[in-house]
Design a protein around this motif. Structure first.
Motif, PDB file in Angstrom:
ATOM      1  N   GLU A 169     -10.015   5.231   1.465  1.00 15.49           N
ATOM      2  CA  GLU A 169      -9.233   4.936   0.593  1.00 15.49           C
ATOM      3  C   GLU A 169      -8.066   5.762   0.330  1.00 15.49           C
TER       4      GLU A 169
ATOM      5  N   GLN B 252      -5.064   5.113   1.800  1.00 15.84           N
ATOM      6  CA  GLN B 252      -4.520   3.586   1.741  1.00 15.84           C
ATOM      7  C   GLN B 252      -3.752   3.518   0.333  1.00 15.84           C
TER       8      GLN B 252
ATOM      9  N   LEU C 258       0.161  -0.831  -0.636  1.00  8.19           N
ATOM     10  CA  LEU C 258      -0.524  -2.368  -0.256  1.00  8.19           C
ATOM     11  C   LEU C 258       0.189  -2.357   1.102  1.00  8.19           C
ATOM     12  N   ARG C 259      -0.459  -3.658   1.814  1.00  9.68           N
ATOM     13  CA  ARG C 259       0.144  -4.132   2.840  1.00  9.68           C
ATOM     14  C   ARG C 259       1.291  -4.705   2.644  1.00  9.68           C
TER      15      ARG C 259
ATOM     16  N   THR D 124      -5.301  -3.851   1.356  1.00 12.51           N
ATOM     17  CA  THR D 124      -4.919  -2.593   1.998  1.00 12.51           C
ATOM     18  C   THR D 124      -5.343  -2.653   3.569  1.00 12.51           C
TER      19      THR D 124
END
Length: 775
Positions: A351, A354, A357-358, A423
């Motif tokens: 994480e 990540q 955010l997408r 994510t």
């Protein structure tokens, strides 16, 4: 000072000044919608420069197609240091002083398979700690320009590109940019004459990507350094899986050879083929209306063929594979733990990378909620005739499987997109699980049906079982038995999938959009997708149903030897360089493989017990043989029950013209595979005691096999645990000494005498409180 373009090498990975390295490249083409896209590009590139990145554009006249612009991106030290701190990238602070005592007995035997040490270990071994920008002098920094390797630099640039709300992926999706990628190192087919250009790609091609290296070990450390840990861990898993397949393949071949050597000792096949025994046994029809009576000796050929895979060696091989799959997973955990330590992935959480955010998530999710911890509003989430028939059916089934597979892939992606994962890691894990579930059903359902359902619930001639009322009679196995059908199904589907996969890979072409002579396909295969389309499905084939085909591991071994080198060749020569990403494991696949392993022990035990005829033969041999010694004589007659033809219901009787010419009214009974009392018995057509004895033996075998393969091995080797503890201790010790030296330096600069107070004397105080105490 810029270098003349005509003098700059096409292998160059630097800006025109020959100093700043190209860490990332964006490409675009001006088109009819150019004005709108130009505005997006200007805004995005201004934000990149605001973030500290440096840009330089290659005019379209410099590209080979004369249409494409290339935007080169360089990350200076400040940007690299900032994001290395945020991403907690581990960097060296001290040379590793732990002696390596992992000497392998008879190490000289592995010499032909080893690679040069500078290829296997391209970097010195260091103790590492997460980078801290404020304590940069604590780390071993000789040259800031080369301190972070290219794989780390391109990962940082990729991460920084997501800081903009118009993330690079969204700009790629709407056509503002045509592609985004890091550069390869120079040429792969020859060592570059440019001294500033690394030779890692050339070394990867020479020692890894060529097929002639198929028997050599993989340079995993070099793969990890060049492509990042995520791709490195994939090839580490694939290589380890292939190594373990070698042992399964050897045992499988031995079991197959045993079947060949005992071919002539197959007494029940002699009885089937004999005119005096098999030629006089009339068998009941295998289907309603359209099937006639037949003689047992018509299955002579399939009986001999079945012996190659259905013999005592099958039992041994099923038990061995149950142990093998358990050992495979446990030893992989140990190998993975070693890699986690060597590749600085201990305590790493995926994480961490990540952070953004997408873009699709931000676009589609507009409702926001308050994070109670940070108090910030965040986005919320919403060959014989019978064998020929079996082969034809399996081939048709394979074609249907491949067609459905294309559909299932799109459905899995569509469903995952509908879920809008937050994510990239979450998206990948969700897609992975769906892809596997779809492919599990698609590839294995036919094998499960043949192994555990076909021919198991058919009833008997006077009381057949039907599906959907009385219209569809439950299917019986071919006369040769269900195991030979399962073998045929497994061979065609497994082999066909591997051959089709190799054909697809061979047809991949390089598109005409190179940058400085480097060829990059428009898409990059991720390690997850590589894993999903080949090795894991193959792993299921060789574990779930391997008891029916001992040569399956051998076929898988040959395929994987080719697969590794083909994938290496594609990554090194055909694909553009993927953005480096960290991963300490194979992700969601680890749980999937564990689930398949547990299921495989059960399926192979049931295949031996219920699909193979091995248990009934052993029970007969040791408990019911009519001879004084252990013998299979009389087994065929003993394993067939008798039914009165006159009692066959009209809906099951063969139509006129379906019966063979030798059948006449003098034949009053027929035989079928089961253990039931004959007509005229007070318990006629009910199961005999022999049936229950065999069933008990089958269940006992399953329980014993399940118990026998329950092995437990430590997941992490003891020497790796010691190294991890040693490194953690040194990090604390060196950081403590570093802080003490900084305190002393501050005091001396302020004109105070050397302070005898240290943080160790006041463990509950902060650094500044200790400084105050000293003053």
């Amino acid at each position: 000072m810029e270098i003349d373009k005509s003098q700059q090498s096409k292998d160059s990975v630097f800006f025109r000044d020959g100093v700043r390295r190209v860490d990332f490249v964006l490409s675009y083409i001006d088109d009819k919608d150019g004005e709108r896209k130009q505005e997006r590009r200007r805004e995005y590139e201004a934000n990149l420069e605001k973030a500290g990145l440096e840009l330089e554009t290659e005019d379209k006249s410099e590209s080979e197609d004369g249409k494409t612009y290339f935007l080169k991106i360089h990350a200076p030290w400040e940007v690299l240091a900032t994001y290395a701190d945020v991403l907690k990238i581990k960097v060296p602070f001290k040379a590793n002083d732990i002696p390596n005592h992992t000497e392998i007995p008879m190490n000289w035997l592995s010499t032909p398979f080893r690679l040069p040490d500078h290829i296997m270990h391209p970097e010195p071994d260091f103790f590492t700690a997460p980078f801290n920008k404020s304590k940069s002098d604590f780390f071993l920094i000789d040259d800031k320009e080369t301190f972070f390797p290219p794989s780390t630099r391109n990962r940082i640039v990729r991460t920084s590109s997501y800081k903009d709300k118009k993330g690079i992926k969204r700009l790629l999706n709407n056509g503002t940019y045509t592609s985004a990628f890091p550069l390869h190192d120079c040429r792969y087919w020859t060592r570059s004459r440019d001294l500033n250009c690394e030779s890692e790609r050339y070394n990867l091609y020479k020692y890894w990507a060529r097929f002639l290296c198929f028997f050599k070990e993989q340079p995993l450390n070099l793969i990890r350094k060049y492509y990042g840990e995520k791709i490195g861990i994939y090839f580490a898993w694939l290589g380890f899986y292939t190594e373990m397949l070698f042992f399964a393949a050897v045992v499988g071949v031995i079991c197959f050879i045993y079947g060949l050597l005992t071919y002539s000792e197959n007494e029940w096949s002699y009885e089937i083929c004999s005119e005096e025994i098999g030629g006089k046994i009339v068998m009941c029809p295998l289907c309603d209306k359209k099937c006639g009576y037949w003689k047992l000796n018509s299955t002579c050929n399939s009986s001999w063929q079945s012996h190659l895979f259905d013999n005592v060696g099958t039992v041994f091989f099923a038990i061995f594979m149950g142990i093998w799959v358990t050992l495979f997973l446990e030893f992989w955990k140990r190998r993975q733990a070693r890699l986690e330590y060597e590749w600085d992935l201990v305590d790493f959480e995926e994480e961490q990378q990540q952070l953004q955010l997408r873009p699709e998530y931000e676009t589609k999710c507009t409702n926001r909620r308050l994070n109670r911890i940070t108090q910030v509003f965040v986005v919320g989430s919403l060959i014989t005739p019978q064998l020929a028939t079996s082969v034809t059916a399996s081939c048709i089934n394979f074609v249907i499987i491949m067609i459905l597979n294309l559909m299932y892939e799109r459905v899995a992606i569509w469903i995952t997109d509908m879920e809008i994962p937050k994510t990239h890691l979450e998206y990948e894990n969700k897609l992975t699980v769906k892809m596997f579930l779809f492919q599990f059903v698609n590839y294995y359902s036919s094998c499960f049906y043949v192994a555990f359902f076909k021919g198991k619930f058919v009833g008997y001639p006077g009381d057949y079982a039907y599906m959907f009322g009385s219209h569809l009679r439950n299917e019986e196995c071919d006369p040769g038995g269900c195991l030979i059908e399962l073998t045929t199904q497994l061979v065609i589907v497994m082999t066909g999938k591997q051959v089709w996969g190799n054909i697809q890979e061979a047809l991949l072409q390089c598109p005409p959009k190179p940058y400085r002579g480097q060829c990059f396909p428009l898409t990059v295969i991720s390690p997850t997708s590589l894993l999903s389309v080949s090795p894991v499905i193959q792993f299921g084939f060789i574990t779930l149903f391997v008891a029916s085909f001992p040569l399956a591991p051998l076929l898988a071994l040959f395929n994987n030897i080719i697969e590794i080198r083909v994938d290496a060749w594609k990554f090194t020569t055909q694909f553009r360089r993927p953005v480096a990403a960290k991963a300490h494991s194979i992700g969601a696949w680890a749980e999937i493989l564990s689930g398949v392993a547990v299921l495989s022990v059960v399926t192979n035990a049931f295949i031996v017990a219920f699909t193979s005829d091995m248990i009934p033969r052993l029970v007969y041999m040791y408990a019911y043989s009519s001879d004084s010694g252990i013998s299979m004589k009389g087994y065929i007659n003993d394993s067939l029950s008798v039914f009165n033809i006159s009692e066959i219901p009209d809906r099951s009787r063969p139509e006129d013209g379906e019966n063979p010419s030798w059948f006449n009214s003098s034949i009053t009974t027929c035989r079928y595979r089961d253990y039931r009392y004959p007509p005229g018995h007070e318990k006629q057509y009910s199961h005999t005691m022999k049936f229950w004895h065999i069933l008990a033996a089958k269940l006992a075998f399953i329980i014993i096999m399940e118990f026998f393969v329950a092995w437990m091995i430590p997941d992490v080797p003891s020497e790796v645990k010691a190294r991890i503890k040693r490194e953690r201790y040194l990090v604390q010790e060196y950081l403590h000494n570093y802080e003490v030296e900084k305190l002393k330096m501050q005091l001396s600069q302020n004109g105070h005498s050397e302070c005898t107070c240290t943080p160790m004397i006041y463990p509950s105080l902060t650094k500044h409180e200790v400084l105050s105490e000293c003053l």
